[in-house]
Design an enzyme around this catalytic site. Sequence first.
Site, mmCIF file in Angstrom:
data_model
loop_
_atom_site.group_PDB
_atom_site.id
_atom_site.type_symbol
_atom_site.label_atom_id
_atom_site.label_comp_id
_atom_site.label_asym_id
_atom_site.label_seq_id
_atom_site.Cartn_x
_atom_site.Cartn_y
_atom_site.Cartn_z
ATOM 1 N N HIS A 21 0.878 -1.174 0.000
ATOM 2 C CA HIS A 21 0.000 0.000 0.000
ATOM 3 C C HIS A 21 0.915 1.224 0.000
ATOM 4 O O HIS A 21 1.698 1.435 0.936
ATOM 5 C CB HIS A 21 -0.922 -0.003 1.213
ATOM 6 C CG HIS A 21 -1.910 -1.134 1.189
ATOM 7 N ND1 HIS A 21 -2.213 -1.889 2.304
ATOM 8 C CD2 HIS A 21 -2.660 -1.652 0.170
ATOM 9 C CE1 HIS A 21 -3.110 -2.810 1.978
ATOM 10 N NE2 HIS A 21 -3.395 -2.679 0.689
ATOM 11 N N GLU A 24 1.464 3.711 3.074
ATOM 12 C CA GLU A 24 1.855 3.185 4.391
ATOM 13 C C GLU A 24 3.374 3.279 4.468
ATOM 14 O O GLU A 24 4.109 2.394 4.039
ATOM 15 C CB GLU A 24 1.325 1.761 4.558
ATOM 16 C CG GLU A 24 -0.206 1.725 4.540
ATOM 17 C CD GLU A 24 -0.807 0.335 4.648
ATOM 18 O OE1 GLU A 24 -0.053 -0.632 4.897
ATOM 19 O OE2 GLU A 24 -2.036 0.206 4.498
ATOM 20 N N HIS A 115 3.265 -3.338 6.707
ATOM 21 C CA HIS A 115 2.074 -2.499 6.617
ATOM 22 C C HIS A 115 1.978 -1.570 7.821
ATOM 23 O O HIS A 115 2.493 -1.874 8.902
ATOM 24 C CB HIS A 115 0.817 -3.356 6.552
ATOM 25 C CG HIS A 115 0.656 -4.102 5.271
ATOM 26 N ND1 HIS A 115 -0.080 -3.616 4.207
ATOM 27 C CD2 HIS A 115 1.157 -5.304 4.871
ATOM 28 C CE1 HIS A 115 -0.040 -4.494 3.212
ATOM 29 N NE2 HIS A 115 0.716 -5.527 3.587
ATOM 30 N N GLU A 155 2.076 -5.702 10.756
ATOM 31 C CA GLU A 155 1.163 -4.559 10.807
ATOM 32 C C GLU A 155 1.499 -3.761 12.048
ATOM 33 O O GLU A 155 1.581 -4.323 13.149
ATOM 34 C CB GLU A 155 -0.284 -5.054 10.878
ATOM 35 C CG GLU A 155 -1.321 -3.995 10.667
ATOM 36 C CD GLU A 155 -1.657 -3.793 9.204
ATOM 37 O OE1 GLU A 155 -1.798 -2.621 8.810
ATOM 38 O OE2 GLU A 155 -1.787 -4.782 8.472
#
Length: 297
Positions: A21, A24, A115, A155
């Site tokens: 992404h 990010e 992420h 994450e």
Amino acid sequence: MLLTSLMLPALSRVAVCGGTHGNELSGVYLVHERLKRRKKSQVMEPVAVVTVMSNPRAVQRCVRYTETDLNRCFTHAILSASEQTSYELVRSQELNSLLGPKGSAEAMDLICDLHNTTANMGLCLITYSDSDWICLHICKYLQARAQHPRTDAMEIGPQPHGLIRANIFMAMQEAVQLLLDWVRLFNSGAQFEGGSVDVYTLVKNIDYPRDPHTHTIIAAVHPDLQDRDFCLLHPGDPMFLSFSGETLRYKGKEPLYPFFINESAYYEKAVALSLARRRKVEIPAIRACLHTVRTKT
């Protein structure tokens, strides 16, 4: 009783990916730094690693994706399609060639996909099996050493998309280094003792309350729930606060653990938060069988 000790193949093919992404930014800049240091021959890797900027076009534009969410493009149907027109669909096939093919004997043994989340989730490792002993041992290793770990994707948050926070970047950098240290130790033949790991298993996703006619959102995450990722939510606890001031409560029949609370990128996916059960998974002692070639199933 713990499971018996297992001998597993060494991890000879490892990848660190950022920018799946493009907004990010912790993973984006961590990959930039790794590639820059490697070019200058300043980095001493504990294990040979392929470092990849997954979605360079989205990174250049600082957007989550340009046409399609790349993180949802790695299905067998998409990867095997003969013709693709969307940039992210084409890019998923390129990454599959570079890091795979998916499910083949030539595929990477371990991929760490980096992420960020706007939710207050701390450092999380997301995997898709509660019997992947490699990933669960890495979780156990990080829990004992990294700052504030929660447990294939890494994450970490909270961090707004499109900007970078030094503390979040440093936490991700530390976690990646610890992961690679674990791989080096494993590949050297060190034995990792068994034990238990706390895991959170997804039960369901919860959407925002919506107008039944227009489907527009009519409530926000309640202040008593906001930023309380992985804190137990009991039936009757406040969940949403309507724009007219009404408290909407959790109507579930069992206490569950919320996470990805009010993640900004999930508004388009109709997810206000996810709910999980927590349990302990017993993992066996493991050691690398150094002469075994790792195969895919």
